[in-house]
Design a protein around this motif. Sequence first.
Motif, short mmCIF file in Angstrom:
data_model
loop_
_atom_site.label_atom_id
_atom_site.label_comp_id
_atom_site.label_asym_id
_atom_site.label_seq_id
_atom_site.Cartn_x
_atom_site.Cartn_y
_atom_site.Cartn_z
N LEU A 1 4.10 -1.26 9.74
CA LEU A 1 3.89 -2.30 10.73
C LEU A 1 2.56 -3.01 10.53
O LEU A 1 2.44 -4.21 10.74
CB LEU A 1 3.96 -1.71 12.14
N HIS A 2 1.55 -2.24 10.12
CA HIS A 2 0.22 -2.80 9.90
C HIS A 2 -0.61 -1.79 9.11
O HIS A 2 -0.40 -0.58 9.24
CB HIS A 2 -0.46 -3.10 11.23
N GLU A 3 -1.56 -2.27 8.32
CA GLU A 3 -2.46 -1.37 7.61
C GLU A 3 -3.76 -2.08 7.31
O GLU A 3 -3.81 -3.31 7.25
CB GLU A 3 -1.83 -0.81 6.34
N GLY A 4 -4.82 -1.29 7.16
CA GLY A 4 -6.13 -1.86 6.85
C GLY A 4 -7.24 -0.83 6.99
O GLY A 4 -7.01 0.30 7.40
N GLY B 1 -8.44 6.80 0.48
CA GLY B 1 -8.49 5.58 -0.31
C GLY B 1 -7.23 4.76 -0.12
O GLY B 1 -6.18 5.29 0.25
N LYS B 2 -7.33 3.49 -0.41
CA LYS B 2 -6.21 2.56 -0.22
C LYS B 2 -5.00 2.91 -1.07
O LYS B 2 -3.87 2.73 -0.66
CB LYS B 2 -6.71 1.15 -0.55
N ARG B 3 -5.23 3.45 -2.25
CA ARG B 3 -4.14 3.75 -3.17
C ARG B 3 -3.64 5.20 -3.08
O ARG B 3 -2.75 5.58 -3.83
CB ARG B 3 -4.55 3.42 -4.59
N ASP B 4 -4.21 5.99 -2.21
CA ASP B 4 -3.76 7.38 -2.05
C ASP B 4 -2.31 7.40 -1.58
O ASP B 4 -1.88 6.55 -0.80
CB ASP B 4 -4.62 8.13 -1.03
#
Length: 112
Positions: free
Chosen positions: A20-23, A60-63
């Motif tokens: 739904l959302h991420e950041g 981390g963002k890519r985890d």
Amino acid sequence: MAGRNRKSVAALPTLEGVVLHEGWCVKESGGAFLGRTNWRRRWFRLLQRKDATILQYFRGKRDTQPAGSVKLDVTYCTRQMETKDKSRPNVFAVGPVFDDGSTRTYYISCRK
């Protein structure tokens, strides 16, 4: 979960559910040393599954594996905190409706 590093998603499906959302946000660490806690930057993802809504956070963002997650249901609520309470801007709490001491409350700070 706003800010310049915010990823705008419109119900992006994944194997785990629909994002739904991420950041990026900053989360208060769980442990306290001499009464002080650390605030750590984490990648948050709000995920809708068929049976539940999950708030996940990653180092981390890519985890691919979350460092932690909270199943959001009728026993959890969010509430805005005053800046003086946690010395961070835009702080909100995610925790149990009735604090019985057995479930953790998460304190999260996001940019506007």
